[in-house]
Design a protein around this motif. Sequence first.
Motif, PDB file in Angstrom:
ATOM      1  N   MET A   1     -70.754 -32.928  63.032  1.00 21.87           N
ATOM      2  CA  MET A   1     -71.544 -32.417  64.163  1.00 21.87           C
ATOM      3  C   MET A   1     -70.843 -31.242  64.852  1.00 21.87           C
ATOM      4  O   MET A   1     -71.479 -30.296  65.285  1.00 21.87           O
ATOM      5  N   LEU A   2     -69.512 -31.320  64.940  1.00 22.06           N
ATOM      6  CA  LEU A   2     -68.739 -30.171  65.445  1.00 22.06           C
ATOM      7  C   LEU A   2     -68.145 -29.490  64.227  1.00 22.06           C
ATOM      8  O   LEU A   2     -67.314 -30.059  63.525  1.00 22.06           O
ATOM      9  N   SER A   3     -68.564 -28.255  63.962  1.00 23.16           N
ATOM     10  CA  SER A   3     -68.304 -27.669  62.651  1.00 23.16           C
ATOM     11  C   SER A   3     -67.247 -26.572  62.651  1.00 23.16           C
ATOM     12  O   SER A   3     -66.845 -26.113  61.588  1.00 23.16           O
ATOM     13  N   ARG A   4     -66.816 -26.107  63.830  1.00 16.98           N
ATOM     14  CA  ARG A   4     -65.862 -24.995  63.839  1.00 16.98           C
ATOM     15  C   ARG A   4     -65.311 -24.831  65.247  1.00 16.98           C
ATOM     16  O   ARG A   4     -65.832 -25.432  66.187  1.00 16.98           O
ATOM     17  N   ILE A   5     -64.278 -24.001  65.386  1.00 18.26           N
ATOM     18  CA  ILE A   5     -63.799 -23.628  66.720  1.00 18.26           C
ATOM     19  C   ILE A   5     -64.535 -22.351  67.121  1.00 18.26           C
ATOM     20  O   ILE A   5     -64.451 -21.343  66.422  1.00 18.26           O
ATOM     21  N   ASP A   6     -65.292 -22.427  68.209  1.00 18.11           N
ATOM     22  CA  ASP A   6     -66.022 -21.248  68.687  1.00 18.11           C
ATOM     23  C   ASP A   6     -65.088 -20.338  69.487  1.00 18.11           C
ATOM     24  O   ASP A   6     -65.051 -19.138  69.253  1.00 18.11           O
ATOM     25  N   HIS A   7     -64.386 -20.912  70.451  1.00 22.40           N
ATOM     26  CA  HIS A   7     -63.436 -20.100  71.202  1.00 22.40           C
ATOM     27  C   HIS A   7     -62.407 -20.961  71.904  1.00 22.40           C
ATOM     28  O   HIS A   7     -62.561 -22.178  72.015  1.00 22.40           O
ATOM     29  N   ILE A   8     -61.353 -20.294  72.342  1.00 23.68           N
ATOM     30  CA  ILE A   8     -60.340 -20.897  73.211  1.00 23.68           C
ATOM     31  C   ILE A   8     -60.405 -20.142  74.520  1.00 23.68           C
ATOM     32  O   ILE A   8     -60.323 -18.902  74.538  1.00 23.68           O
ATOM     33  N   GLY A   9     -60.614 -20.878  75.610  1.00 32.38           N
ATOM     34  CA  GLY A   9     -60.733 -20.272  76.932  1.00 32.38           C
ATOM     35  C   GLY A   9     -59.368 -20.185  77.603  1.00 32.38           C
ATOM     36  O   GLY A   9     -58.619 -21.169  77.630  1.00 32.38           O
ATOM     37  N   ILE A  10     -59.055 -19.020  78.125  1.00 30.26           N
ATOM     38  CA  ILE A  10     -57.745 -18.768  78.741  1.00 30.26           C
ATOM     39  C   ILE A  10     -57.970 -18.272  80.167  1.00 30.26           C
ATOM     40  O   ILE A  10     -58.645 -17.249  80.379  1.00 30.26           O
ATOM     41  N   ALA A  11     -57.443 -19.003  81.132  1.00 32.46           N
ATOM     42  CA  ALA A  11     -57.598 -18.618  82.536  1.00 32.46           C
ATOM     43  C   ALA A  11     -56.568 -17.560  82.904  1.00 32.46           C
ATOM     44  O   ALA A  11     -55.392 -17.664  82.531  1.00 32.46           O
ATOM     45  N   CYS A  12     -57.015 -16.548  83.643  1.00 24.59           N
ATOM     46  CA  CYS A  12     -56.082 -15.488  84.055  1.00 24.59           C
ATOM     47  C   CYS A  12     -56.478 -14.964  85.440  1.00 24.59           C
ATOM     48  O   CYS A  12     -57.624 -15.101  85.874  1.00 24.59           O
ATOM     49  N   PHE A  13     -55.507 -14.356  86.107  1.00 24.00           N
ATOM     50  CA  PHE A  13     -55.768 -13.773  87.418  1.00 24.00           C
ATOM     51  C   PHE A  13     -56.392 -12.387  87.300  1.00 24.00           C
ATOM     52  O   PHE A  13     -57.166 -11.984  88.155  1.00 24.00           O
ATOM     53  N   ASP A  14     -55.996 -11.655  86.257  1.00 29.22           N
ATOM     54  CA  ASP A  14     -56.412 -10.261  86.124  1.00 29.22           C
ATOM     55  C   ASP A  14     -56.935 -10.039  84.698  1.00 29.22           C
ATOM     56  O   ASP A  14     -56.144  -9.907  83.748  1.00 29.22           O
ATOM     57  N   LEU A  15     -58.258 -10.030  84.559  1.00 26.07           N
ATOM     58  CA  LEU A  15     -58.882  -9.952  83.234  1.00 26.07           C
ATOM     59  C   LEU A  15     -58.478  -8.687  82.483  1.00 26.07           C
ATOM     60  O   LEU A  15     -58.147  -8.735  81.287  1.00 26.07           O
ATOM     61  N   ASP A  53     -72.283 -13.433  64.536  1.00 28.74           N
ATOM     62  CA  ASP A  53     -73.426 -14.090  63.893  1.00 28.74           C
ATOM     63  C   ASP A  53     -73.494 -15.578  64.208  1.00 28.74           C
ATOM     64  O   ASP A  53     -74.196 -16.336  63.552  1.00 28.74           O
ATOM     65  N   GLY A  54     -72.726 -16.004  65.221  1.00 33.70           N
ATOM     66  CA  GLY A  54     -72.723 -17.413  65.574  1.00 33.70           C
ATOM     67  C   GLY A  54     -71.707 -18.221  64.788  1.00 33.70           C
ATOM     68  O   GLY A  54     -71.654 -19.443  64.914  1.00 33.70           O
ATOM     69  N   GLN A  55     -70.879 -17.555  63.972  1.00 30.06           N
ATOM     70  CA  GLN A  55     -69.871 -18.267  63.173  1.00 30.06           C
ATOM     71  C   GLN A  55     -68.456 -17.788  63.472  1.00 30.06           C
ATOM     72  O   GLN A  55     -67.496 -18.342  62.952  1.00 30.06           O
ATOM     73  N   ALA A  56     -68.324 -16.765  64.283  1.00 29.74           N
ATOM     74  CA  ALA A  56     -66.997 -16.196  64.544  1.00 29.74           C
ATOM     75  C   ALA A  56     -66.205 -17.073  65.526  1.00 29.74           C
ATOM     76  O   ALA A  56     -66.754 -17.950  66.182  1.00 29.74           O
ATOM     77  N   THR A  57     -64.918 -16.795  65.596  1.00 28.55           N
ATOM     78  CA  THR A  57     -64.032 -17.441  66.572  1.00 28.55           C
ATOM     79  C   THR A  57     -63.515 -16.367  67.531  1.00 28.55           C
ATOM     80  O   THR A  57     -63.205 -15.246  67.108  1.00 28.55           O
ATOM     81  N   TYR A  58     -63.434 -16.739  68.812  1.00 24.51           N
ATOM     82  CA  TYR A  58     -63.055 -15.789  69.860  1.00 24.51           C
ATOM     83  C   TYR A  58     -61.926 -16.367  70.715  1.00 24.51           C
ATOM     84  O   TYR A  58     -61.779 -17.588  70.839  1.00 24.51           O
ATOM     85  N   LEU A  59     -61.204 -15.477  71.350  1.00 24.33           N
ATOM     86  CA  LEU A  59     -60.471 -15.840  72.560  1.00 24.33           C
ATOM     87  C   LEU A  59     -61.389 -15.459  73.715  1.00 24.33           C
ATOM     88  O   LEU A  59     -62.053 -14.416  73.671  1.00 24.33           O
ATOM     89  N   GLN A  60     -61.429 -16.289  74.727  1.00 23.52           N
ATOM     90  CA  GLN A  60     -62.288 -16.019  75.892  1.00 23.52           C
ATOM     91  C   GLN A  60     -61.382 -15.960  77.128  1.00 23.52           C
ATOM     92  O   GLN A  60     -60.823 -16.979  77.537  1.00 23.52           O
ATOM     93  N   LEU A  61     -61.242 -14.781  77.680  1.00 24.97           N
ATOM     94  CA  LEU A  61     -60.428 -14.624  78.892  1.00 24.97           C
ATOM     95  C   LEU A  61     -61.321 -14.837  80.099  1.00 24.97           C
ATOM     96  O   LEU A  61     -62.439 -14.309  80.157  1.00 24.97           O
ATOM     97  N   LEU A  62     -60.842 -15.619  81.060  1.00 24.12           N
ATOM     98  CA  LEU A  62     -61.651 -16.032  82.212  1.00 24.12           C
ATOM     99  C   LEU A  62     -60.942 -15.680  83.508  1.00 24.12           C
ATOM    100  O   LEU A  62     -59.815 -16.139  83.745  1.00 24.12           O
ATOM    101  N   GLU A  63     -61.608 -14.884  84.336  1.00 26.69           N
ATOM    102  CA  GLU A  63     -61.090 -14.538  85.662  1.00 26.69           C
ATOM    103  C   GLU A  63     -62.099 -15.044  86.683  1.00 26.69           C
ATOM    104  O   GLU A  63     -63.298 -14.742  86.561  1.00 26.69           O
TER     105      GLU A  63
END
Length: 154
Positions: A1-15, A53-63
């Motif tokens: 049901m969970l087929s891949r890693i979509d992204h890893i979310g990283i919290a930061c002060f300054d995007l 295309d809905g299959q890639a993996t990302y880093l997601q930076l979050l401010e």
Amino acid sequence: MLSRIDHIGIACFDLDATAELYRRVHGFEVTHEEVNEEQGVREAMLRVNGTDDGQATYLQLLEPVREDSPVAAFLARRGEGVHHIAFGTSDVAAAAAEIGGAGVRVLDESPRAGSMGSSITFLHPKDCGGVLTELVQAAGAETPRQGGNTADPE
Ligand code: MC0
């Protein structure tokens, strides 16, 4: 049901400064940016592999864009770093129902809007070994990858 890693979310002060760090040190470019008002974040997606295309993996930076947001609370408590891991699924509501049925707290009554037109929901970190876990259904059709951690329905 969970087929891949979509992204890893990283919290930061300054995007912008953090995006520059990932460009300089790791060689990853920002491929998408948006503000998610509901979640209280400005975010940058850095595609690690594939295409959008809905299959890639990302880093997601979050401010955080406001003080009363989950990412602002996380930064105040723990400082910068990995905030969550997000697994891709072809059906986020079904995945949440199955995982919730196993006793894990699902943090949203129904899926919410996520990055790049995705539908998302979160699982409580205290029920996932201390890791805030997100389920992501990418925009458009998503077919589980061969070799993913998914039982073959055949
Ligand atoms: C809090 N805790 C975490 C954590 N955040 N543990 C691991 N990873 C995290 N990210 C732990 C705290 O250390 C604490 O444990 C306990 O959980 C309660 O934390 P709290 O600070 O009192 O906060 P709560 O309980 O008010 O809220 C935590 C909770 C919340 C995870 C329920 O942040 C939430 O609903 N998050 C889901 C939404 C979210 O994070 N949105 C931002 C990303 P101790 O042991 O110290 O008591 S939006 C996003 O990512 C988007 C747009 C996308 O992907 O597309």
